[in-house]
Design an enzyme around this catalytic site. Structure first.
Site, PDB file in Angstrom:
ATOM      1  N   TYR A   1      22.983   7.920  11.018  1.00  0.00           N
ATOM      2  CA  TYR A   1      23.422   7.233   9.804  1.00  0.00           C
ATOM      3  C   TYR A   1      24.830   7.641   9.386  1.00  0.00           C
ATOM      4  O   TYR A   1      25.595   6.812   8.893  1.00  0.00           O
ATOM      5  CB  TYR A   1      22.414   7.443   8.675  1.00  0.00           C
ATOM      6  CG  TYR A   1      21.108   6.752   8.963  1.00  0.00           C
ATOM      7  CD1 TYR A   1      21.023   5.362   8.953  1.00  0.00           C
ATOM      8  CD2 TYR A   1      19.960   7.462   9.281  1.00  0.00           C
ATOM      9  CE1 TYR A   1      19.837   4.707   9.230  1.00  0.00           C
ATOM     10  CE2 TYR A   1      18.767   6.820   9.561  1.00  0.00           C
ATOM     11  CZ  TYR A   1      18.714   5.444   9.540  1.00  0.00           C
ATOM     12  OH  TYR A   1      17.540   4.798   9.825  1.00  0.00           O
TER      13      TYR A   1
ATOM     14  N   VAL B   1      12.828   1.971  15.768  1.00  0.00           N
ATOM     15  CA  VAL B   1      13.122   1.378  17.069  1.00  0.00           C
ATOM     16  C   VAL B   1      12.111   1.927  18.064  1.00  0.00           C
ATOM     17  O   VAL B   1      11.888   3.141  18.125  1.00  0.00           O
ATOM     18  CB  VAL B   1      14.562   1.695  17.532  1.00  0.00           C
ATOM     19  CG1 VAL B   1      14.811   1.165  18.938  1.00  0.00           C
ATOM     20  CG2 VAL B   1      15.576   1.102  16.554  1.00  0.00           C
TER      21      VAL B   1
ATOM     22  N   GLY C   1      18.520   4.388  22.124  1.00  0.00           N
ATOM     23  CA  GLY C   1      19.711   4.649  22.920  1.00  0.00           C
ATOM     24  C   GLY C   1      20.361   3.389  23.458  1.00  0.00           C
ATOM     25  O   GLY C   1      21.311   3.460  24.245  1.00  0.00           O
ATOM     26  N   GLN C   2      19.863   2.222  23.057  1.00  0.00           N
ATOM     27  CA  GLN C   2      20.413   0.942  23.517  1.00  0.00           C
ATOM     28  C   GLN C   2      21.078   0.178  22.377  1.00  0.00           C
ATOM     29  O   GLN C   2      21.268  -1.029  22.451  1.00  0.00           O
ATOM     30  CB  GLN C   2      19.307   0.099  24.150  1.00  0.00           C
ATOM     31  CG  GLN C   2      18.680   0.746  25.372  1.00  0.00           C
ATOM     32  CD  GLN C   2      17.560  -0.088  25.949  1.00  0.00           C
ATOM     33  OE1 GLN C   2      17.625  -1.313  25.978  1.00  0.00           O
ATOM     34  NE2 GLN C   2      16.512   0.567  26.417  1.00  0.00           N
TER      35      GLN C   2
ATOM     36  N   VAL D   1      13.408   1.838   9.075  1.00  0.00           N
ATOM     37  CA  VAL D   1      14.229   1.552  10.252  1.00  0.00           C
ATOM     38  C   VAL D   1      13.551   2.255  11.425  1.00  0.00           C
ATOM     39  O   VAL D   1      13.504   3.481  11.486  1.00  0.00           O
ATOM     40  CB  VAL D   1      15.683   2.028  10.075  1.00  0.00           C
ATOM     41  CG1 VAL D   1      16.493   1.749  11.336  1.00  0.00           C
ATOM     42  CG2 VAL D   1      16.315   1.357   8.855  1.00  0.00           C
TER      43      VAL D   1
ATOM     44  N   GLY E   1      19.000   0.120  16.969  1.00  0.00           N
ATOM     45  CA  GLY E   1      19.051   0.598  15.593  1.00  0.00           C
ATOM     46  C   GLY E   1      20.405   0.339  14.953  1.00  0.00           C
ATOM     47  O   GLY E   1      20.487  -0.053  13.783  1.00  0.00           O
TER      48      GLY E   1
ATOM     49  N   ASP F   1      15.460  13.151   9.891  1.00  0.00           N
ATOM     50  CA  ASP F   1      15.764  13.547  11.261  1.00  0.00           C
ATOM     51  C   ASP F   1      16.819  12.698  11.965  1.00  0.00           C
ATOM     52  O   ASP F   1      17.132  12.942  13.102  1.00  0.00           O
ATOM     53  CB  ASP F   1      14.481  13.554  12.094  1.00  0.00           C
ATOM     54  CG  ASP F   1      13.815  12.195  12.159  1.00  0.00           C
ATOM     55  OD1 ASP F   1      14.171  11.298  11.372  1.00  0.00           O
ATOM     56  OD2 ASP F   1      12.936  12.018  13.015  1.00  0.00           O
TER      57      ASP F   1
END
Length: 135
Positions: free
Chosen positions: A113, A73, A79-80, A71, A83, A108
């Site tokens: 999640y 981005v 921040g948009q 995963v 993800g 991290d």
């Protein structure tokens, strides 16, 4: 406008700039990426025009377990909710509706999640690293 897709009929080289942004994915080749796509059960991508700006992939038996990998981005799009949308598309994909447990490894991005409902309480596992075996 960002478009999301679950098909794999794009040039694998389109993923390489994105992979270079993730420490674990740096240095991947077109040949390896082509084979990875072929062997991956579900691959979700996010596109801005002709550029891949996010992805996530799944290996699964379609019934009991699925593991989520890669995963990523693009830094310019973090921040948009890219993800978050990729993860929602994975977890709610029609082909995965019967899967009982989704597994993923992260070091991290735990808060991200956990906000999606993942729990570290179930964390069990071990890893065998081929690169470490040759030393």
């Amino acid at each position: 406008m960002i478009i999301y897709a679950d098909h794999k009929d794009f040039p694998p080289a389109a993923l390489l700039p994105l992979f270079e942004q993730a420490p674990w994915a740096r240095g991947r080749t077109v040949a390896e990426t082509t084979e990875m796509l072929r062997q991956t059960d579900l691959f979700i991508t996010a596109w801005d025009d002709n550029r891949v700006i996010g992805c996530g992939r799944v290996l699964t038996d379609y019934v009991y377990r699925a593991s989520i990998w890669d995963v990523i981005v693009d830094a310019a799009y973090q921040g948009q909710d890219v993800g978050t949308e990729i993860m929602h598309r994975i977890l709610n994909h029609p082909a995965l509706q019967r899967v009982e447990l989704f597994w993923l490894c992260t070091r991290d991005k735990r808060a991200f999640y956990e906000n999606l409902g993942f729990s570290a309480k179930e964390q069990t596992g071990m890893v065998w690293d081929r690169r470490a075996q040759s030393s």
